[in-house]
Design a protein around this motif. Structure first.
Motif, PDB file in Angstrom:
ATOM      1  N   ASP A 173     -15.286 -16.099 -10.020  1.00 22.75           N
ATOM      2  CA  ASP A 173     -16.717 -16.216  -9.751  1.00 22.75           C
ATOM      3  C   ASP A 173     -17.078 -17.698  -9.771  1.00 22.75           C
ATOM      4  N   PRO A 174     -17.469 -18.284  -8.646  1.00 24.65           N
ATOM      5  CA  PRO A 174     -17.754 -19.728  -8.631  1.00 24.65           C
ATOM      6  C   PRO A 174     -18.924 -20.109  -9.520  1.00 24.65           C
ATOM      7  N   ARG A 175     -19.805 -19.174  -9.798  1.00 25.93           N
ATOM      8  CA  ARG A 175     -20.936 -19.491 -10.667  1.00 25.93           C
ATOM      9  C   ARG A 175     -20.509 -19.696 -12.108  1.00 25.93           C
ATOM     10  N   SER A 176     -19.327 -19.211 -12.446  1.00 22.46           N
ATOM     11  CA  SER A 176     -18.835 -19.387 -13.816  1.00 22.46           C
ATOM     12  C   SER A 176     -17.849 -20.543 -13.939  1.00 22.46           C
ATOM     13  N   SER A 177     -17.673 -21.330 -12.878  1.00 25.49           N
ATOM     14  CA  SER A 177     -16.707 -22.434 -12.916  1.00 25.49           C
ATOM     15  C   SER A 177     -17.218 -23.548 -13.819  1.00 25.49           C
ATOM     16  N   TRP A 178     -16.294 -24.147 -14.552  1.00 29.35           N
ATOM     17  CA  TRP A 178     -16.596 -25.320 -15.352  1.00 29.35           C
ATOM     18  C   TRP A 178     -15.358 -26.174 -15.439  1.00 29.35           C
ATOM     19  N   VAL A 179     -15.473 -27.292 -16.130  1.00 28.07           N
ATOM     20  CA  VAL A 179     -14.382 -28.252 -16.243  1.00 28.07           C
ATOM     21  C   VAL A 179     -13.956 -28.336 -17.696  1.00 28.07           C
ATOM     22  N   THR A 180     -12.661 -28.258 -17.925  1.00 34.07           N
ATOM     23  CA  THR A 180     -12.101 -28.436 -19.259  1.00 34.07           C
ATOM     24  C   THR A 180     -11.323 -29.746 -19.269  1.00 34.07           C
ATOM     25  N   VAL A 181     -11.780 -30.703 -20.098  1.00 32.57           N
ATOM     26  CA  VAL A 181     -11.104 -32.000 -20.216  1.00 32.57           C
ATOM     27  C   VAL A 181     -10.635 -32.178 -21.657  1.00 32.57           C
ATOM     28  N   PHE A 182      -9.634 -33.038 -21.826  1.00 36.91           N
ATOM     29  CA  PHE A 182      -9.069 -33.305 -23.137  1.00 36.91           C
ATOM     30  C   PHE A 182      -9.424 -34.729 -23.547  1.00 36.91           C
ATOM     31  N   VAL A 183     -10.024 -34.845 -24.721  1.00 31.89           N
ATOM     32  CA  VAL A 183     -10.472 -36.142 -25.223  1.00 31.89           C
ATOM     33  C   VAL A 183      -9.816 -36.403 -26.571  1.00 31.89           C
ATOM     34  N   ASP A 184      -9.723 -37.681 -26.919  1.00 33.24           N
ATOM     35  CA  ASP A 184      -9.143 -38.068 -28.198  1.00 33.24           C
ATOM     36  C   ASP A 184     -10.007 -37.498 -29.323  1.00 33.24           C
ATOM     37  N   GLU A 185      -9.359 -36.852 -30.280  1.00 37.77           N
ATOM     38  CA  GLU A 185     -10.121 -36.203 -31.348  1.00 37.77           C
ATOM     39  C   GLU A 185     -10.897 -37.203 -32.199  1.00 37.77           C
ATOM     40  N   ARG A 186     -10.519 -38.487 -32.160  1.00 37.03           N
ATOM     41  CA  ARG A 186     -11.283 -39.488 -32.913  1.00 37.03           C
ATOM     42  C   ARG A 186     -12.639 -39.761 -32.281  1.00 37.03           C
TER      43      ARG A 186
ATOM     44  N   TYR B 181     -20.256 -36.189  -9.747  1.00 34.31           N
ATOM     45  CA  TYR B 181     -21.115 -35.021  -9.939  1.00 34.31           C
ATOM     46  C   TYR B 181     -21.615 -34.992 -11.382  1.00 34.31           C
ATOM     47  N   ARG B 182     -22.827 -34.492 -11.526  1.00 37.13           N
ATOM     48  CA  ARG B 182     -23.443 -34.418 -12.849  1.00 37.13           C
ATOM     49  C   ARG B 182     -23.043 -33.121 -13.556  1.00 37.13           C
ATOM     50  N   GLY B 183     -22.898 -33.208 -14.853  1.00 39.11           N
ATOM     51  CA  GLY B 183     -22.600 -32.050 -15.683  1.00 39.11           C
ATOM     52  C   GLY B 183     -23.089 -32.300 -17.092  1.00 39.11           C
ATOM     53  N   ARG B 184     -22.806 -31.373 -17.978  1.00 38.55           N
ATOM     54  CA  ARG B 184     -23.186 -31.540 -19.384  1.00 38.55           C
ATOM     55  C   ARG B 184     -22.171 -30.819 -20.256  1.00 38.55           C
ATOM     56  N   LEU B 185     -22.066 -31.306 -21.463  1.00 37.73           N
ATOM     57  CA  LEU B 185     -21.099 -30.731 -22.404  1.00 37.73           C
ATOM     58  C   LEU B 185     -21.578 -29.359 -22.843  1.00 37.73           C
ATOM     59  N   ALA B 186     -20.713 -28.361 -22.677  1.00 35.62           N
ATOM     60  CA  ALA B 186     -21.056 -26.993 -23.079  1.00 35.62           C
ATOM     61  C   ALA B 186     -20.550 -26.677 -24.479  1.00 35.62           C
ATOM     62  N   ARG B 187     -19.332 -27.082 -24.792  1.00 34.12           N
ATOM     63  CA  ARG B 187     -18.779 -26.808 -26.117  1.00 34.12           C
ATOM     64  C   ARG B 187     -17.529 -27.654 -26.314  1.00 34.12           C
ATOM     65  N   VAL B 188     -17.196 -27.869 -27.579  1.00 35.48           N
ATOM     66  CA  VAL B 188     -15.954 -28.543 -27.961  1.00 35.48           C
ATOM     67  C   VAL B 188     -15.135 -27.545 -28.759  1.00 35.48           C
ATOM     68  N   GLN B 189     -13.920 -27.283 -28.326  1.00 37.28           N
ATOM     69  CA  GLN B 189     -13.093 -26.303 -29.010  1.00 37.28           C
ATOM     70  C   GLN B 189     -12.768 -26.776 -30.421  1.00 37.28           C
TER      71      GLN B 189
ATOM     72  N   ILE C 259     -18.624 -36.458 -13.597  1.00 37.34           N
ATOM     73  CA  ILE C 259     -17.389 -35.764 -13.249  1.00 37.34           C
ATOM     74  C   ILE C 259     -16.968 -36.187 -11.847  1.00 37.34           C
ATOM     75  N   VAL C 260     -15.688 -36.565 -11.722  1.00 33.88           N
ATOM     76  CA  VAL C 260     -15.124 -36.959 -10.432  1.00 33.88           C
ATOM     77  C   VAL C 260     -13.944 -36.037 -10.147  1.00 33.88           C
ATOM     78  N   PHE C 261     -14.005 -35.350  -9.001  1.00 31.91           N
ATOM     79  CA  PHE C 261     -12.932 -34.446  -8.591  1.00 31.91           C
ATOM     80  C   PHE C 261     -11.853 -35.224  -7.844  1.00 31.91           C
ATOM     81  N   ARG C 262     -10.591 -34.807  -8.032  1.00 29.17           N
ATOM     82  CA  ARG C 262      -9.496 -35.484  -7.353  1.00 29.17           C
ATOM     83  C   ARG C 262      -9.648 -35.395  -5.835  1.00 29.17           C
ATOM     84  N   SER C 263     -10.167 -34.280  -5.330  1.00 29.12           N
ATOM     85  CA  SER C 263     -10.322 -34.123  -3.888  1.00 29.12           C
ATOM     86  C   SER C 263     -11.534 -34.865  -3.343  1.00 29.12           C
TER      87      SER C 263
ATOM     88  N   GLY D  82     -19.035 -27.814  -2.574  1.00 28.86           N
ATOM     89  CA  GLY D  82     -19.138 -26.575  -1.808  1.00 28.86           C
ATOM     90  C   GLY D  82     -17.918 -25.691  -1.943  1.00 28.86           C
ATOM     91  N   ARG D  83     -16.756 -26.274  -2.233  1.00 26.04           N
ATOM     92  CA  ARG D  83     -15.523 -25.495  -2.375  1.00 26.04           C
ATOM     93  C   ARG D  83     -14.811 -25.974  -3.631  1.00 26.04           C
TER      94      ARG D  83
END
Length: 525
Positions: free
Chosen positions: A365-378, A401-409, A391-395, A430-431
């Motif tokens: 479901d494209p409406r549920s797409s998000w980005v998971t990135v890995f950051v230094d725990e410090r 693109y603008r986004g916001r932090l949803a959660r930190v695992q 956010i910058v896509f490789r393609s 768009g894709r």
């Protein structure tokens, strides 16, 4: 005697460029003196064959030898001698000169080794820190499911391909359904038979209930009166039949009638008597009411009829369930899209056998797409949901693109010491491609007017983080606590350092604990 000849054993002198010979007269060697104009004074001492010392000035080939010793010979085989007094004075001067040169070199080396090390310093100051936490990750989807078959079968049609956009309920594939249709027909027939059994059992219950009700209620007054009237009618009929029987006996005795007439009269009397007795018994029973054994038997018959009805009802429910399962399996031969989205992958083709759990499609479901990135725990101490992110896509490297932090695992990688941060996409291309690599920069709020120092001044030692402070011309390691850093190369100081402290920038090898207290000369950044 000529000038170039001297007595045997005495030293001689020859003018430069004009070597002379001295005959030995059998008591000593011939002596010749040759002077090299460019000789450098060096001294070499060694034992000769006769125990006498020899001194040389090289390179010039000037040698002083005494008789009885080894002789330095020229090309003509003559002993070469030099002026002793002049060569020794020059040699002593050379020794003192060499000693002075060595002493000067030692002093210069000591000055070089013990001179203060030059370091670049910067002052701890107060400024704004705008943190920017960078991470690399991939595009993921919260709603991404594998679509497969619930039953065993064979694919007869595939109606969607990877990359296709689908709607909720759209047909994706079909399986062979001949067996499922036959099972539906069989279960429908079983349900009809079960329904007929229920109807019959229900009628039996009604009859048993009616019988029991009649027994419990007993005869009604009208019925009793009706039975009484039948008993009276039967008695009257018996009385009349009895009279006719007596008359026929009298007439037969006088031989006025035939025997058949008398037999008919006797039979009519007997039938009337029986009917009277039956009517009387019925009246007696009607007046007495139902018996207990009859009521018990009627109750047992009713209970049995009810059990039969329950069994028939269970059979009908079972048939209904069987039919529902058969219809569900028939419906499972058609694979539908569970939601609106796009096909990520398609695994099988028409003709392929499938079993329950075999994936055929993967949908997202494209409406549920998000980005998971890995950051230094410090860097995650100050992160909170809602912080903006770029956010910058490789393609699409040319656009951010603008986004916001949803959660930190809450569980980090024990090897890389990183935490996964999930970013919600406020803007999306768009894709979207699941698994595409992205680069993200999370921007927590700016820390206003905080103590800060250049990030390059931070030193890590076994006992913790800190900086090399220049105090009275010497290096001193001071432990410190640090907070957020910004892309401009500054980091927040939480403890251990004060504004105005001068710290070494990029100290390199000076950060080694063995350099504690090292004298330094500073240049300010």
């Amino acid at each position: 005697m000529p000038n170039d000849q001297q007595p045997d054993g005495a030293p001689g002198t020859v003018v430069p460029g004009a070597p002379a010979e001295s005959p030995s007269h059998g008591r000593g060697p011939r002596i010749a003196l040759r002077e090299e104009p460019d000789a450098i004074a060096t001294t070499e001492k060694g034992e000769t064959a006769g125990g006498q010392a020899t001194e040389s000035l090289e390179p010039g080939g000037i040698t002083v030898a005494t008789p009885g010793g080894a002789h330095a010979l020229d090309g003509a085989g003559r002993t070469v001698l030099a002026r002793p007094k002049t060569g020794r004075r020059w040699l002593a001067s050379a020794k003192w000169l060499l000693l002075a040169v060595l002493l000067g070199a030692a002093v210069a080396a000591a000055g070089f080794l013990f001179r203060p090390v030059t370091v670049t310093v910067a002052a701890v100051t107060r400024r704004d820190i705008a943190p920017a936490i960078q991470g690399v990750g991939t595009v993921e989807a919260k709603i991404a499911v594998q679509v497969g078959s619930k039953i065993t079968g064979r694919i007869v049609a595939v109606l969607a391909d990877q990359g296709d956009t689908v709607t909720a309920g759209q047909v994706l594939a079909r399986l062979d359904d001949a067996q499922q249709r036959a099972e539906v027909t069989r279960q429908e027939a079983a349900l009809r038979a079960a329904a007929a059994g229920v109807a019959e059992a229900h009628a039996n219950v009604q009859r048993a209930q009616s019988t029991l009700d009649d027994l419990v209620a007993g005869s009604r007054p009208a019925e009793i009166e009706q039975v009484r009237e039948r008993a009276s009618s039967a008695r009257a009929t018996r009385v009349l039949a009895e009279r006719d029987h007596r008359r026929t006996q009298e007439l037969f005795a006088r031989e006025l009638i035939a025997a058949q007439e008398m037999d008919r009269a006797r039979q009519a009397f007997e039938v009337a008597s029986a009917q009277e007795r039956d009517a009387a018994k019925t009246l007696e029973l009607a007046l007495e009411g139902p018996r207990k054994d009859q009521v018990a038997a009627a109750r047992a018959a009713l209970e049995a009829a009810r059990h039969q009805l329950d069994a028939a009802g269970a059979a009908r429910h079972q048939a209904e369930a069987g039919l529902a399962v058969a219809r569900e399996q028939l419906a499972d031969t058609v694979l539908l899209s569970p939601f609106a989205g796009y096909v990520v992958t398609r695994a099988l083709e028409p003709g392929a056998p499938v079993t329950p759990g075999t994936p055929i499609f993967k949908l997202a479901d494209p409406r549920s797409s998000w980005v998971t990135v890995f950051v230094d725990e410090r860097d995650t101490a100050g992160l909170a949901p809602g912080h903006p992110a770029d956010i910058v896509f490789r393609s699409l490297p040319q656009r951010t693109y603008r986004g916001r932090l949803a959660r930190v695992q809450r569980e980090g990688d024990r090897v890389t010491e990183q935490l996964a941060a999930d970013l919600h996409l406020d803007e999306r291309p768009g894709r979207l491609t699941l698994g595409e690599q992205v680069e993200a920069t999370i921007r927590p709020p700016t820390h206003r007017d905080v103590v800060a120092l250049p990030l390059s001044a931070v030193v890590r030692r076994p006992d913790g983080l800190g900086a090399l402070v220049v105090n009275e011309g010497r290096l001193q390691f001071r432990r410190a606590g640090f907070g957020a850093a910004d892309p401009s190369g500054w980091i927040e100081v939480l403890s251990g350092l004060r504004p105005g402290d001068e710290v070494a920038v990029a100290p390199g090898r000076l950060a080694d604990p063995t350099n504690e207290g090292q004298r330094v000369a500073v240049t300010r950044k």
